[in-house]
Motif scaffolding. Structure first.
Motif, PDB file in Angstrom:
ATOM      1  N   PHE A   4       0.839  -1.197   0.000  1.00 55.94           N
ATOM      2  CA  PHE A   4       0.000   0.000   0.000  1.00 55.94           C
ATOM      3  C   PHE A   4       0.879   1.255   0.000  1.00 55.94           C
ATOM      4  O   PHE A   4       0.664   2.193  -0.739  1.00 55.94           O
ATOM      5  CB  PHE A   4      -0.886   0.050   1.248  1.00 55.94           C
ATOM      6  N   CYS A 193      -0.044  -0.077  13.031  1.00 55.03           N
ATOM      7  CA  CYS A 193      -0.427   1.002  12.097  1.00 55.03           C
ATOM      8  C   CYS A 193       0.255   2.330  12.464  1.00 55.03           C
ATOM      9  O   CYS A 193       0.274   3.253  11.658  1.00 55.03           O
ATOM     10  CB  CYS A 193      -1.940   1.252  12.128  1.00 55.03           C
ATOM     11  N   CYS A 196       2.630   3.568   9.926  1.00 52.36           N
ATOM     12  CA  CYS A 196       2.379   3.142   8.548  1.00 52.36           C
ATOM     13  C   CYS A 196       2.082   4.353   7.661  1.00 52.36           C
ATOM     14  O   CYS A 196       1.155   5.111   7.910  1.00 52.36           O
ATOM     15  CB  CYS A 196       1.205   2.164   8.509  1.00 52.36           C
ATOM     16  N   CYS A 202      -5.941   4.032   4.219  1.00 49.72           N
ATOM     17  CA  CYS A 202      -6.295   2.639   4.526  1.00 49.72           C
ATOM     18  C   CYS A 202      -7.750   2.546   5.016  1.00 49.72           C
ATOM     19  O   CYS A 202      -8.094   3.062   6.082  1.00 49.72           O
ATOM     20  CB  CYS A 202      -5.337   2.100   5.586  1.00 49.72           C
TER      21      CYS A 202
HETATM   22  S1  SF4 Z   1      -2.761   1.409   8.213  1.00 50.06           S
HETATM   23 FE1  SF4 Z   1      -3.710  -0.251   6.976  1.00 50.06          FE
HETATM   24  S2  SF4 Z   1      -2.034  -0.868   5.597  1.00 50.06           S
HETATM   25 FE2  SF4 Z   1      -1.059   0.291   7.245  1.00 50.06          FE
HETATM   26  S3  SF4 Z   1      -0.449  -1.244   8.784  1.00 50.06           S
HETATM   27 FE3  SF4 Z   1      -2.505  -0.500   9.352  1.00 50.06          FE
HETATM   28  S4  SF4 Z   1      -3.918  -1.947   8.406  1.00 50.06           S
HETATM   29 FE4  SF4 Z   1      -1.926  -2.260   7.390  1.00 50.06          FE
END
Ligand code: SF4
Length: 343
Positions: A4, A193, A196, A202
């Motif tokens: 992603f 997350c 992230c 997301c």
């Molecule tokens: S924000 Fe979404 S893509 Fe990123 S670690 Fe969390 S669940 Fe996975």
């Protein structure tokens, strides 16, 4: 997450990230002998614009002294590649001592507590260092040195393990890395997350955060038992990290979109200026102020030159304050009043 995140545009680092990079830079310069002490770098700024202050020098010196107190050979910052997907230059520092112990410590300058147990960043780094060593290693110690965060286990927390356990953990990390590249992989929100870069787009995280907020009405009160308190704290910590990930990502995206001209109702960008930098050449500064502007290992800051006796007005003319990342601000109710009144 990496699949992603790979589709996202690169974001400018946040202030805490710039500050942490600057602290790691000071530690590296002292450890590789470019300067004698962290205090020698006060008033110098990292290329990201963050200025080294007395507090940073004090904390970084504590970290360096702690690493050096073990003796052994210090291996500071080096590029690490685990496989074609996992690589980078970590801030961690490795030390090998005569007893066959390989230490890996990471300076964390932020406040949010970081756990050394199964710490992926340091584990990856130590596995790479381990592969380059030709001396036998019988013990691995992963450490987190976090001088500004209160923690019952102190500012330097460690996890002791064996080379075999470290390598098996790193194999586990590699396997998770491969799974993330699977086109059918699904996003599963959790505490991971927090850092992230895909948290702003997301859907799984967005909906999980929305689910954490639902309104119920109730009149009863309850006294929690010890185990209930523990479970409640675990739950709240998890939700807090997910919410923080979402907030940071949405703030970053809003800032970038507004810088590109998008209108976001009720929000504005407050300009901010970074520390002063010279706009004149070292030669011009020396002629105008009569003072050598060099301070090992590079040009000193305007503030440092003033402390050395340079005329403030002359320094002012030869320096500038660059704009740094503006601050996203919630505009007050007056903003809407002015809009209604057409002002
Ligand atoms: S924000 Fe979404 S893509 Fe990123 S670690 Fe969390 S669940 Fe996975």
């Amino acid at each position: 997450m990496p699949r992603f995140a790979a589709s996202l545009p690169e974001e400018e680092p946040s202030d805490p990230a710039r500050e942490g990079t600057c602290a790691a830079w000071v530690a590296e310069m002292v450890l590789i002998g470019q300067v004698n002490r962290a205090a020698d770098m006060i008033d110098l700024s990292h290329e990201n614009g963050w200025l080294v202050d007395t507090e940073m020098a004090y904390h970084v010196q504590g970290y360096v002294d702690r690493l050096r107190s073990r003796g052994g050979r210090v291996i500071a910052e080096q590029f690490v590649r685990l496989n074609e997907m996992i690589g980078g230059t970590p801030d961690a520092v490795a030390v090998v001592d005569e007893t066959g112990t390989l230490y890996g410590d990471d300076l964390k300058y932020g406040f949010s507590p970081v756990d050394p147990y199964r710490n992926t960043q340091v584990a990856i780094y130590l596995a790479a260092v381990l592969a380059t060593l030709n001396t036998p290693i019988n013990k691995i110690v992963i450490g987190i040195y976090q001088p500004r965060s209160m923690h019952p286990q102190g500012i330097h927390r460690t996890w002791e393990t064996t080379p075999e356990e470290l390598l098996s953990f790193v194999e586990w990390i590699k396997a998770r890395g491969n799974e993330c590249q699977d086109p059918n992989s699904i996003a599963t929100p959790g505490t991971h997350c927090e850092y992230c870069p895909a948290a702003g787009s997301c859907v799984a995280l967005t909906q999980s955060v929305y689910k954490a907020f639902s309104v119920l009405t109730e009149t009863r009160q309850m006294q929690l038992t010890g185990p209930q308190l523990a479970r409640e704290l675990d739950f709240i910590n998890q939700v807090e990290k997910m919410l923080k990930a979402r907030k940071n990502a949405i703030e970053a995206e809003t800032t970038e979109r507004m810088k590109g001209g998008d209108y976001v109702p009720g929000y504005g960008l407050e300009p901010r200026l970074g520390p002063r930098k010279f706009s004149a050449s070292p030669g011009e500064i020396a002629v105008a102020t009569g003072i050598n502007p060099y301070s090992e290992p590079k040009l000193c800051t305007p503030a440092e030159l003033e402390r050395r006796g340079a005329n403030k007005e002359v320094v002012q003319r030869m320096s500038t304050r660059p704009h740094i990342q503006p601050k996203l601000t919630r505009l007050g109710d007056n903003h809407y009043t002015r809009l209604f009144e057409g002002k």
